[in-house]
Scaffold this motif. Structure first.
Motif, PDB file in Angstrom:
ATOM      1  N   GLY A 187     -13.839  53.078  72.090  1.00 28.16           N
ATOM      2  CA  GLY A 187     -13.457  51.926  72.891  1.00 28.16           C
ATOM      3  C   GLY A 187     -13.821  50.603  72.249  1.00 28.16           C
ATOM      4  O   GLY A 187     -13.743  49.554  72.895  1.00 28.16           O
ATOM      5  N   LYS A 188     -14.220  50.640  70.979  1.00 27.80           N
ATOM      6  CA  LYS A 188     -14.678  49.423  70.296  1.00 27.80           C
ATOM      7  C   LYS A 188     -13.679  48.904  69.260  1.00 27.80           C
ATOM      8  O   LYS A 188     -13.973  47.959  68.533  1.00 27.80           O
ATOM      9  N   ILE A 189     -12.516  49.520  69.191  1.00 28.63           N
ATOM     10  CA  ILE A 189     -11.495  49.083  68.249  1.00 28.63           C
ATOM     11  C   ILE A 189     -10.721  47.920  68.854  1.00 28.63           C
ATOM     12  O   ILE A 189     -10.444  47.893  70.053  1.00 28.63           O
ATOM     13  N   GLY A 190     -10.351  46.951  68.019  1.00 26.76           N
ATOM     14  CA  GLY A 190      -9.539  45.844  68.498  1.00 26.76           C
ATOM     15  C   GLY A 190      -8.242  46.347  69.108  1.00 26.76           C
ATOM     16  O   GLY A 190      -7.704  47.381  68.695  1.00 26.76           O
ATOM     17  N   ALA A 191      -7.725  45.613  70.072  1.00 29.84           N
ATOM     18  CA  ALA A 191      -6.554  46.067  70.821  1.00 29.84           C
ATOM     19  C   ALA A 191      -5.350  46.317  69.921  1.00 29.84           C
ATOM     20  O   ALA A 191      -4.626  47.304  70.082  1.00 29.84           O
ATOM     21  N   ASP A 192      -5.118  45.424  68.943  1.00 26.68           N
ATOM     22  CA  ASP A 192      -3.965  45.601  68.070  1.00 26.68           C
ATOM     23  C   ASP A 192      -4.119  46.853  67.221  1.00 26.68           C
ATOM     24  O   ASP A 192      -3.179  47.627  67.039  1.00 26.68           O
ATOM     25  N   ALA A 234       9.835  42.468  37.472  1.00 30.55           N
ATOM     26  CA  ALA A 234       9.421  41.243  38.157  1.00 30.55           C
ATOM     27  C   ALA A 234      10.206  41.107  39.457  1.00 30.55           C
ATOM     28  O   ALA A 234      11.421  41.335  39.493  1.00 30.55           O
ATOM     29  N   LEU A 235       9.511  40.737  40.495  1.00 30.56           N
ATOM     30  CA  LEU A 235      10.112  40.532  41.812  1.00 30.56           C
ATOM     31  C   LEU A 235       9.132  39.730  42.659  1.00 30.56           C
ATOM     32  O   LEU A 235       7.964  39.594  42.276  1.00 30.56           O
ATOM     33  N   PRO A 236       9.549  39.201  43.795  1.00 30.76           N
ATOM     34  CA  PRO A 236       8.582  38.509  44.653  1.00 30.76           C
ATOM     35  C   PRO A 236       7.515  39.477  45.159  1.00 30.76           C
ATOM     36  O   PRO A 236       7.776  40.674  45.334  1.00 30.76           O
ATOM     37  N   THR A 237       6.332  38.952  45.391  1.00 28.65           N
ATOM     38  CA  THR A 237       5.286  39.761  46.025  1.00 28.65           C
ATOM     39  C   THR A 237       5.611  39.935  47.506  1.00 28.65           C
ATOM     40  O   THR A 237       5.606  41.058  48.029  1.00 28.65           O
ATOM     41  N   LEU A 238       5.892  38.836  48.178  1.00 24.48           N
ATOM     42  CA  LEU A 238       6.269  38.842  49.590  1.00 24.48           C
ATOM     43  C   LEU A 238       7.676  38.278  49.718  1.00 24.48           C
ATOM     44  O   LEU A 238       8.065  37.390  48.945  1.00 24.48           O
ATOM     45  N   PRO A 239       8.441  38.733  50.688  1.00 25.26           N
ATOM     46  CA  PRO A 239       9.816  38.233  50.829  1.00 25.26           C
ATOM     47  C   PRO A 239       9.913  36.825  51.416  1.00 25.26           C
ATOM     48  O   PRO A 239      10.977  36.213  51.376  1.00 25.26           O
ATOM     49  N   ALA A 240       8.794  36.323  51.946  1.00 27.64           N
ATOM     50  CA  ALA A 240       8.786  34.997  52.565  1.00 27.64           C
ATOM     51  C   ALA A 240       7.360  34.465  52.528  1.00 27.64           C
ATOM     52  O   ALA A 240       6.409  35.199  52.221  1.00 27.64           O
ATOM     53  N   PHE A 241       7.211  33.186  52.840  1.00 27.38           N
ATOM     54  CA  PHE A 241       5.864  32.630  52.963  1.00 27.38           C
ATOM     55  C   PHE A 241       5.163  33.234  54.183  1.00 27.38           C
ATOM     56  O   PHE A 241       5.822  33.665  55.138  1.00 27.38           O
ATOM     57  N   PRO A 242       3.838  33.288  54.167  1.00 29.14           N
ATOM     58  CA  PRO A 242       3.125  33.870  55.311  1.00 29.14           C
ATOM     59  C   PRO A 242       3.379  33.088  56.595  1.00 29.14           C
ATOM     60  O   PRO A 242       3.490  31.862  56.575  1.00 29.14           O
ATOM     61  N   ILE A 243       3.464  33.812  57.700  1.00 28.01           N
ATOM     62  CA  ILE A 243       3.698  33.169  58.993  1.00 28.01           C
ATOM     63  C   ILE A 243       2.424  32.487  59.465  1.00 28.01           C
ATOM     64  O   ILE A 243       1.331  32.686  58.913  1.00 28.01           O
ATOM     65  N   THR A 244       2.550  31.698  60.519  1.00 31.44           N
ATOM     66  CA  THR A 244       1.389  30.999  61.062  1.00 31.44           C
ATOM     67  C   THR A 244       0.514  31.953  61.874  1.00 31.44           C
ATOM     68  O   THR A 244       0.982  32.990  62.370  1.00 31.44           O
ATOM     69  N   LEU A 245      -0.744  31.584  62.008  1.00 29.14           N
ATOM     70  CA  LEU A 245      -1.661  32.335  62.867  1.00 29.14           C
ATOM     71  C   LEU A 245      -1.138  32.364  64.300  1.00 29.14           C
ATOM     72  O   LEU A 245      -1.213  33.394  64.981  1.00 29.14           O
ATOM     73  N   GLU A 246      -0.575  31.235  64.725  1.00 25.20           N
ATOM     74  CA  GLU A 246      -0.052  31.158  66.089  1.00 25.20           C
ATOM     75  C   GLU A 246       1.075  32.161  66.297  1.00 25.20           C
ATOM     76  O   GLU A 246       1.122  32.868  67.311  1.00 25.20           O
ATOM     77  N   ALA A 288       1.632  34.897  64.578  1.00 20.98           N
ATOM     78  CA  ALA A 288       1.093  36.256  64.500  1.00 20.98           C
ATOM     79  C   ALA A 288       0.428  36.654  65.809  1.00 20.98           C
ATOM     80  O   ALA A 288       0.623  37.772  66.308  1.00 20.98           O
ATOM     81  N   ARG A 289      -0.341  35.739  66.375  1.00 20.99           N
ATOM     82  CA  ARG A 289      -1.018  36.043  67.639  1.00 20.99           C
ATOM     83  C   ARG A 289      -0.022  36.166  68.794  1.00 20.99           C
ATOM     84  O   ARG A 289      -0.296  36.849  69.783  1.00 20.99           O
ATOM     85  N   ALA A 290       1.140  35.532  68.645  1.00 19.34           N
ATOM     86  CA  ALA A 290       2.158  35.611  69.691  1.00 19.34           C
ATOM     87  C   ALA A 290       2.988  36.889  69.583  1.00 19.34           C
ATOM     88  O   ALA A 290       3.847  37.138  70.429  1.00 19.34           O
TER      89      ALA A 290
END
Length: 378
Positions: A254-259, A300-312, A314-316
């Protein structure tokens, strides 16, 4: 600060004055608990001995400055951790730092240490490196010792270094891998042949990859890896099964984060048939990458397909699983892959240029990265 779970100064010798490094909290450091940034493991006993990579760093004169924060149980791409805190993204404090080796990438990007160790099971070194604007290497699977690293059993996970400069990253690899030949990693790479992989990613980032290869003066051609999407899905199935096997019992605390609780429970549904299908894809994709590397020296290729999203965002609840679409396949295949900060026209943020090499040719991957980095510096 949240880049670290605990800060200290561990040296092999009292007079050691070597470069500094942070160690991800899934890697044992004797005298300190390995909690994997989870409340469920917060009362874990102190490790009795160093992981092999930690001992080798100390023997090489590195100074360990602390245990780096991470996405809980190394099972997440955002780096958000509501128990130990979320590390700062050095490029943009409003954006996610990437996971799971978030604290390692953050500490390097903020200049708190010269280098850091992370682990990469589904992109967890290269993803945070691209988010935070630093260099991150996933070595060839099995090349770097995982003794003293959680989880114990894996067919995907690799210990790898972060740094701001290729010179430091090569030094770190030389310390943790006795077979790594720094002389090869520092050779001139001006004559290598590059295969630019056709991928689905933001147009500006795709263009930046081609521009980087051109600026470095490297011969190049287009490469198709038709099974990338299948390899991504197969990699998810394998990591789900192996993470549930390693940490599923912690759900009962019961101590694991909800996500994480939700994703672990979902991972428990991975079937034997899913894994059999994934292993078939592993064989097909590995062979495809090997074939492509018969005609060129690196991909050679991109590491990620886009720039990282915002914290807001992600939390949403904005999904981040697609973040690993271009990196996870090379965990499945086991090839060495490095993320190098990639300037993008019109953006203050750097993306990531992913360089993939033949199995065991980690030194050549580093040499190519150093060559491209030098071109950026001109």
């Amino acid at each position: 600060m949240s880049a670290f779970i605990s800060e200290f100064d561990l040296r092999a010798r009292d007079d050691a004055d070597g470069p500094t490094i942070a160690i991800k909290d899934s890697i044992d450091v004797a005298g300190y608990p390995t909690t994997a940034a989870s409340r469920a493991l917060s009362d874990a006993p102190a490790a009795i001995e160093h992981a092999d990579v930690v001992q080798r760093l100390l023997d090489a004169g590195w100074r360990i400055k602390g245990k780096a924060n991470m996405h809980e149980l190394a099972f997440g791409m955002t780096g958000i951790n509501d128990f130990t805190g979320t590390p700062l993204n050095p490029q943009d404090a409003t954006r996610i730092p990437g996971g799971s080796s978030s604290g390692s990438a953050s500490a390097v990007g903020l200049g708190l240490v010269d280098a850091a160790l992370g682990t990469d099971t589904g992109g967890s070194v290269r993803g945070p490196a691209a988010c935070c604007g630093v260099i991150g290497l996933k070595p060839t699977f099995g090349r770097v010792s995982r003794r003293g690293v959680a989880p114990v059993e894996t067919t995907l996970d690799c210990v790898g270094p972060f740094a701001r400069e290729m010179r430091i990253l090569i030094d770190a690899m030389s310390a943790i891998d006795p077979s790594f030949d720094a002389r090869i990693a520092r050779r001139d790479a001006a004559t290598v042949r590059v295969g630019i992989v056709s991928v689905v990613a933001d147009e500006d980032i795709v263009k930046a990859v081609g521009q980087a290869v051109h600026r470095a003066g490297l011969a190049s051609g287009d490469v198709e890896l038709a099974s990338m999407a299948d390899a991504f899905a197969a990699g998810l199935a394998v990591i789900n099964a192996e993470t549930w096997h390693a940490f599923g019992h912690l759900v009962e605390t019961g101590k694991i984060g909800a996500d994480l609780d939700a994703r672990l429970r979902m991972a428990s549904n991975t079937t034997t048939a899913d894994l059999e299908a994934a292993e078939n894809v592993r064989r097909i994709f590995t062979a495809a990458v090997n074939r492509s590397l018969e005609d060129v020296d690196v991909l050679a290729l991109p590491t990620l397909p886009a720039f990282p999203i915002t914290l807001e965002a992600a939390r949403a609840g904005t999904s981040v699983i697609a973040m690993s679409s271009l990196i996870r396949p090379f965990n499945l295949s086991g090839h060495p892959a490095l993320s190098l900060p990639l300037p993008v026209l019109g953006s203050s943020l750097k993306a990531g240029l992913q360089i993939v090499g033949r199995k065991g040719a980690d030194e050549q991957v580093c040499a190519v990265a150093a060559h491209v980095a030098a071109a950026f510096a001109q």
